[in-house]
Motif scaffolding. Structure first.
Motif, PDB file in Angstrom:
ATOM      1  N   LEU A 138      -5.909  19.963 -10.170  1.00  0.00           N
ATOM      2  CA  LEU A 138      -6.523  18.813  -9.502  1.00  0.00           C
ATOM      3  C   LEU A 138      -7.985  19.143  -9.203  1.00  0.00           C
ATOM      4  O   LEU A 138      -8.302  20.283  -8.839  1.00  0.00           O
ATOM      5  N   THR A 139      -8.849  18.137  -9.322  1.00  0.00           N
ATOM      6  CA  THR A 139     -10.242  18.335  -8.882  1.00  0.00           C
ATOM      7  C   THR A 139     -10.219  18.373  -7.354  1.00  0.00           C
ATOM      8  O   THR A 139      -9.233  17.929  -6.726  1.00  0.00           O
ATOM      9  N   ALA A 140     -11.311  18.826  -6.753  1.00  0.00           N
ATOM     10  CA  ALA A 140     -11.360  18.911  -5.279  1.00  0.00           C
ATOM     11  C   ALA A 140     -11.146  17.529  -4.638  1.00  0.00           C
ATOM     12  O   ALA A 140     -10.337  17.402  -3.698  1.00  0.00           O
ATOM     13  N   PRO A 141     -11.819  16.454  -5.119  1.00  0.00           N
ATOM     14  CA  PRO A 141     -11.587  15.140  -4.496  1.00  0.00           C
ATOM     15  C   PRO A 141     -10.129  14.666  -4.651  1.00  0.00           C
ATOM     16  O   PRO A 141      -9.564  14.079  -3.731  1.00  0.00           O
ATOM     17  N   SER A 142      -9.515  14.959  -5.833  1.00  0.00           N
ATOM     18  CA  SER A 142      -8.116  14.534  -6.025  1.00  0.00           C
ATOM     19  C   SER A 142      -7.194  15.310  -5.089  1.00  0.00           C
ATOM     20  O   SER A 142      -6.220  14.751  -4.556  1.00  0.00           O
ATOM     21  N   ARG A 143      -7.508  16.602  -4.900  1.00  0.00           N
ATOM     22  CA  ARG A 143      -6.679  17.406  -3.988  1.00  0.00           C
ATOM     23  C   ARG A 143      -6.776  16.851  -2.562  1.00  0.00           C
ATOM     24  O   ARG A 143      -5.787  16.684  -1.859  1.00  0.00           O
ATOM     25  N   GLN A 144      -8.034  16.526  -2.168  1.00  0.00           N
ATOM     26  CA  GLN A 144      -8.258  15.964  -0.816  1.00  0.00           C
ATOM     27  C   GLN A 144      -7.478  14.666  -0.634  1.00  0.00           C
ATOM     28  O   GLN A 144      -6.854  14.432   0.396  1.00  0.00           O
TER      29      GLN A 144
ATOM     30  N   TYR B 207       2.399  11.128  -8.843  1.00  0.00           N
ATOM     31  CA  TYR B 207       1.529  11.432  -9.976  1.00  0.00           C
ATOM     32  C   TYR B 207       0.674  12.671  -9.678  1.00  0.00           C
ATOM     33  O   TYR B 207       0.591  13.599 -10.488  1.00  0.00           O
ATOM     34  N   LEU B 208       0.070  12.712  -8.500  1.00  0.00           N
ATOM     35  CA  LEU B 208      -0.826  13.837  -8.176  1.00  0.00           C
ATOM     36  C   LEU B 208      -0.043  15.146  -8.052  1.00  0.00           C
ATOM     37  O   LEU B 208      -0.498  16.195  -8.500  1.00  0.00           O
ATOM     38  N   HIS B 209       1.158  15.059  -7.457  1.00  0.00           N
ATOM     39  CA  HIS B 209       1.968  16.280  -7.309  1.00  0.00           C
ATOM     40  C   HIS B 209       2.425  16.817  -8.671  1.00  0.00           C
ATOM     41  O   HIS B 209       2.657  18.012  -8.805  1.00  0.00           O
ATOM     42  N   ALA B 210       2.567  15.930  -9.647  1.00  0.00           N
ATOM     43  CA  ALA B 210       3.041  16.360 -10.969  1.00  0.00           C
ATOM     44  C   ALA B 210       1.926  16.995 -11.796  1.00  0.00           C
ATOM     45  O   ALA B 210       2.194  17.624 -12.813  1.00  0.00           O
TER      46      ALA B 210
ATOM     47  N   ILE C 249      -2.856  11.531   1.424  1.00  0.00           N
ATOM     48  CA  ILE C 249      -1.657  10.697   1.167  1.00  0.00           C
ATOM     49  C   ILE C 249      -0.426  11.397   1.754  1.00  0.00           C
ATOM     50  O   ILE C 249       0.421  10.751   2.398  1.00  0.00           O
ATOM     51  N   ASP C 250      -0.331  12.700   1.572  1.00  0.00           N
ATOM     52  CA  ASP C 250       0.810  13.460   2.119  1.00  0.00           C
ATOM     53  C   ASP C 250       0.883  13.291   3.641  1.00  0.00           C
ATOM     54  O   ASP C 250       1.945  13.025   4.198  1.00  0.00           O
ATOM     55  N   ARG C 251      -0.299  13.436   4.285  1.00  0.00           N
ATOM     56  CA  ARG C 251      -0.323  13.308   5.764  1.00  0.00           C
ATOM     57  C   ARG C 251       0.109  11.915   6.186  1.00  0.00           C
ATOM     58  O   ARG C 251       0.897  11.734   7.100  1.00  0.00           O
ATOM     59  N   LEU C 252      -0.408  10.938   5.466  1.00  0.00           N
ATOM     60  CA  LEU C 252      -0.126   9.556   5.845  1.00  0.00           C
ATOM     61  C   LEU C 252       1.350   9.204   5.654  1.00  0.00           C
ATOM     62  O   LEU C 252       1.980   8.631   6.547  1.00  0.00           O
ATOM     63  N   LEU C 253       1.894   9.561   4.494  1.00  0.00           N
ATOM     64  CA  LEU C 253       3.261   9.116   4.191  1.00  0.00           C
ATOM     65  C   LEU C 253       4.317   9.889   4.970  1.00  0.00           C
ATOM     66  O   LEU C 253       5.474   9.474   5.028  1.00  0.00           O
TER      67      LEU C 253
ATOM     68  N   LEU D 246       0.840  -1.203   0.000  1.00  0.00           N
ATOM     69  CA  LEU D 246       0.000   0.000   0.000  1.00  0.00           C
ATOM     70  C   LEU D 246       0.874   1.251   0.000  1.00  0.00           C
ATOM     71  O   LEU D 246       0.635   2.194  -0.762  1.00  0.00           O
ATOM     72  N   GLN D 247       1.895   1.234   0.841  1.00  0.00           N
ATOM     73  CA  GLN D 247       2.784   2.412   0.903  1.00  0.00           C
ATOM     74  C   GLN D 247       3.422   2.709  -0.447  1.00  0.00           C
ATOM     75  O   GLN D 247       3.493   3.860  -0.870  1.00  0.00           O
ATOM     76  N   GLN D 248       3.890   1.659  -1.122  1.00  0.00           N
ATOM     77  CA  GLN D 248       4.527   1.875  -2.438  1.00  0.00           C
ATOM     78  C   GLN D 248       3.537   2.437  -3.437  1.00  0.00           C
ATOM     79  O   GLN D 248       3.841   3.367  -4.185  1.00  0.00           O
ATOM     80  N   ARG D 249       2.320   1.884  -3.439  1.00  0.00           N
ATOM     81  CA  ARG D 249       1.306   2.362  -4.389  1.00  0.00           C
ATOM     82  C   ARG D 249       0.938   3.806  -4.086  1.00  0.00           C
ATOM     83  O   ARG D 249       0.737   4.616  -4.998  1.00  0.00           O
ATOM     84  N   LEU D 250       0.833   4.133  -2.786  1.00  0.00           N
ATOM     85  CA  LEU D 250       0.468   5.512  -2.429  1.00  0.00           C
ATOM     86  C   LEU D 250       1.602   6.480  -2.769  1.00  0.00           C
ATOM     87  O   LEU D 250       1.351   7.610  -3.186  1.00  0.00           O
ATOM     88  N   ALA D 251       2.847   6.027  -2.622  1.00  0.00           N
ATOM     89  CA  ALA D 251       3.981   6.898  -2.974  1.00  0.00           C
ATOM     90  C   ALA D 251       3.959   7.204  -4.475  1.00  0.00           C
ATOM     91  O   ALA D 251       4.196   8.332  -4.897  1.00  0.00           O
ATOM     92  N   GLU D 252       3.622   6.178  -5.279  1.00  0.00           N
ATOM     93  CA  GLU D 252       3.499   6.400  -6.738  1.00  0.00           C
ATOM     94  C   GLU D 252       2.377   7.376  -7.041  1.00  0.00           C
ATOM     95  O   GLU D 252       2.516   8.300  -7.843  1.00  0.00           O
ATOM     96  N   GLU D 253       1.226   7.171  -6.365  1.00  0.00           N
ATOM     97  CA  GLU D 253       0.071   8.055  -6.594  1.00  0.00           C
ATOM     98  C   GLU D 253       0.406   9.485  -6.173  1.00  0.00           C
ATOM     99  O   GLU D 253       0.026  10.446  -6.845  1.00  0.00           O
ATOM    100  N   GLN D 254       1.157   9.591  -5.087  1.00  0.00           N
ATOM    101  CA  GLN D 254       1.567  10.917  -4.588  1.00  0.00           C
ATOM    102  C   GLN D 254       2.394  11.655  -5.651  1.00  0.00           C
ATOM    103  O   GLN D 254       2.153  12.817  -5.952  1.00  0.00           O
TER     104      GLN D 254
END
Ligand SMILES: C[S@@+](CC[C@H](N)C(=O)[O-])C[C@H]1O[C@@H](n2cnc3c(N)ncnc32)[C@H](O)[C@@H]1O
Length: 227
Positions: free
Chosen positions: A204-210, A197-200, A215-219, A187-195
């Motif tokens: 961002l839509t409001a749900p994607s920003r949320q 992607y989203l930062h790049a 993810i930022d808080r968690l990681l 899960l951590q690896q997948r979230l780091a990848e998603e992070q």
């Protein structure tokens, strides 16, 4: 006996019951395997479409199973089940099926939402079911399976454990409290990848920003950093 893929094998490993219904049974393989291995005594397959209903009927012929055509728990009686599964649908559809007939739900439910998994965890929190375990498949596609038990309205202990490591309930609902407590590496690896992607992304839509903020808080949380 039909062979189950890894996703349904994981689901089957979490099921034990006397009268078990599989809602959205499609091919009927899950119930056939549960009956063949003695994990359940009697199966009820529920389908709302004719072709999958015919498929389930063919698979379950000669087994201690009934196949019913109907929408979710419309075709289940109160107190008829001690266990049910709903697999391979979106979380919103699963919640709709559960919420339509809350008086017909059994004490144990095994749910495998393909997406919007948080909506199922939130439903459980609000409706007196504890998330007693969650597991996921290994491999390229991650499927999460939730095991729920009726509990009354006391707060689910897994969220208390999460609070004791200072992780918010909302993060547990979004990402899975057991996965967070176990510091699930996949899960951590997948979230780091998603992070990344989203930062790049420029916009961002409001749900994607949320989600990105969660993810930022968690990681960056001590619970993960203290590995
Ligand atoms: C994607 S398939 C998943 C099949 C199987 N459960 C699995 O995980 O391999 C979803 C099945 O659920 C059925 N379905 C969807 N909504 C339903 C409902 N409200 N009541 C009964 N069956 C439903 C569909 O017809 C379809 O056969």
């Amino acid at each position: 006996m039909p062979r189950l893929d890894d996703r349904l094998k994981l689901v089957a490993s979490l099921i034990r019951g006397t009268n078990h219904a599989d809602i959205g049974s499609d091919h009927g393989h899950l119930l056939a395997a549960l009956l063949a291995t003695g994990r359940i005594q009697r199966g009820i397959a529920v389908e709302n479409k004719p072709q999958p209903h015919r498929n389930s009927t063919a698979t379950l012929q000669g087994l201690n199973a009934e196949v019913r055509l109907g929408d979710g728990l419309n075709v289940i009686q109160e107190n008829e089940l001690d266990s049910l599964s709903i697999c391979g649908m979106g979380g919103q559809s699963i919640v709709r099926i559960l919420a339509n007939h809350s008086n017909r739900l059994p004490d144990q439910m095994i749910l495998q939402p393909n997406k919007a998994i948080g909506s199922v965890r939130q439903w459980a929190l609000n409706n007196g079911y504890w998330l007693v375990d969650e597991q996921c498949t290994a491999g390229t596609r991650r499927f999460e399976v939730l095991l729920l038990r009726r509990s009354g309205m006391a707060l689910d202990p897994v969220y208390r454990r999460l609070a004791s490591v200072r992780l918010e309930e909302s993060l547990g609902v979004m990402f899975g409290p057991w996965f967070l407590l176990r510091r699930d590496e996949d899960l951590q690896q997948r979230l780091a990848e998603e992070q990344r992607y989203l930062h790049a992304k420029q916009k961002l839509t409001a749900p994607s920003r949320q989600r990105m903020e969660a993810i930022d808080r968690l990681l960056s949380h001590d619970h993960f950093l203290s590995r």
